[in-house]
Design a protein around this motif. Sequence first.
Motif, PDB file in Angstrom:
ATOM      1  N   MET A   1     -22.423  -9.572   1.302  1.00  0.00           N
ATOM      2  CA  MET A   1     -20.982  -9.592   1.083  1.00  0.00           C
ATOM      3  C   MET A   1     -20.702 -10.313  -0.222  1.00  0.00           C
ATOM      4  O   MET A   1     -21.015  -9.840  -1.286  1.00  0.00           O
TER       5      MET A   1
ATOM      6  N   TYR B   1     -13.480  -9.702  -4.715  1.00  0.00           N
ATOM      7  CA  TYR B   1     -13.103  -9.001  -3.492  1.00  0.00           C
ATOM      8  C   TYR B   1     -11.722  -9.470  -3.045  1.00  0.00           C
ATOM      9  O   TYR B   1     -11.434 -10.668  -3.038  1.00  0.00           O
TER      10      TYR B   1
ATOM     11  N   ASN C   1     -10.901  -6.628   3.177  1.00  0.00           N
ATOM     12  CA  ASN C   1     -11.961  -5.923   3.899  1.00  0.00           C
ATOM     13  C   ASN C   1     -11.367  -5.110   5.034  1.00  0.00           C
ATOM     14  O   ASN C   1     -10.147  -5.028   5.193  1.00  0.00           O
ATOM     15  N   ARG C   2     -12.243  -4.508   5.826  1.00  0.00           N
ATOM     16  CA  ARG C   2     -11.811  -3.612   6.899  1.00  0.00           C
ATOM     17  C   ARG C   2     -10.853  -4.289   7.863  1.00  0.00           C
ATOM     18  O   ARG C   2      -9.923  -3.653   8.396  1.00  0.00           O
TER      19      ARG C   2
ATOM     20  N   SER D   1     -15.845  -0.719  -3.959  1.00  0.00           N
ATOM     21  CA  SER D   1     -15.871  -0.802  -2.492  1.00  0.00           C
ATOM     22  C   SER D   1     -17.324  -0.885  -2.071  1.00  0.00           C
ATOM     23  O   SER D   1     -18.119   0.007  -2.384  1.00  0.00           O
TER      24      SER D   1
ATOM     25  N   HIS E   1     -16.826  -2.907   5.306  1.00  0.00           N
ATOM     26  CA  HIS E   1     -16.698  -2.750   3.858  1.00  0.00           C
ATOM     27  C   HIS E   1     -15.855  -3.889   3.306  1.00  0.00           C
ATOM     28  O   HIS E   1     -15.024  -4.469   4.010  1.00  0.00           O
ATOM     29  N   VAL E   2     -16.099  -4.199   2.056  1.00  0.00           N
ATOM     30  CA  VAL E   2     -15.256  -5.131   1.317  1.00  0.00           C
ATOM     31  C   VAL E   2     -14.826  -4.419   0.047  1.00  0.00           C
ATOM     32  O   VAL E   2     -15.607  -3.701  -0.570  1.00  0.00           O
ATOM     33  N   ASP E   3     -13.564  -4.611  -0.328  1.00  0.00           N
ATOM     34  CA  ASP E   3     -12.999  -3.882  -1.451  1.00  0.00           C
ATOM     35  C   ASP E   3     -12.426  -4.834  -2.485  1.00  0.00           C
ATOM     36  O   ASP E   3     -11.968  -5.932  -2.155  1.00  0.00           O
TER      37      ASP E   3
END
Length: 211
Positions: free
Chosen positions: A1, A54, A57-58, A90, A98-100
């Motif tokens: 992450m 970041y 995230n989800r 992403s 996921h982390v965006d």
Amino acid sequence: MTTTIPMEAAMLTIGEMTLEVAATQAAGNWRRFSCFCWGRNHDLDDPGDWAIIYTHNRDSGLLDLSNAQAVAKAIWPFTEDDDPDVVMESHGHWAVGHVDGFSIRVYRDGEITDAFRTYHDLVERLAEYPILDEEDYGRREYEATLENIADSAWRLKGGYDLPEGWEGDVHSWLSEHRQRAVENLADQGGYPEEDDLHNAFEALDCERLED
């Protein structure tokens, strides 16, 4: 992450630094991430001048999603050049799905980029106040509450002939008469109980269906 620092805390930490110090801390930050592999670094002449940021995230709540959109909107112009200073990212992760966020060029030819200056201005604001766009956040909170009202009423609504847009009418009644029922919970919008909805239906003269 990323690192062991939560995304919101990492942004706030940068926002509490001067621009120059924040730039030195951000540049090449991805090299300090544990269990991380970034494919783009092989395509860059200066990967150490870039940072990965970041924003959500989800499982992010409404506030993170709202602030993430505000940040993305502000930095979007820097994604449009042939040699952009910002690239949206992403990344997958086993724990959060996921982390965006984005990768951002902190230095170009030894100078801090306008892209990073723009980002730093935003996180300075976040260090002072947690919401970048009150209107957007309020809209997300309202829409989430409408969805929660419909979800909470899944069993009850079968006993009424409800008009189109009934969720908004119920929200308005609850806001006036039972404010606690629509208060934001865990940053996911309000989630009224069935008794609250029953009282709203009755007060709004919703027609009951025969058994």
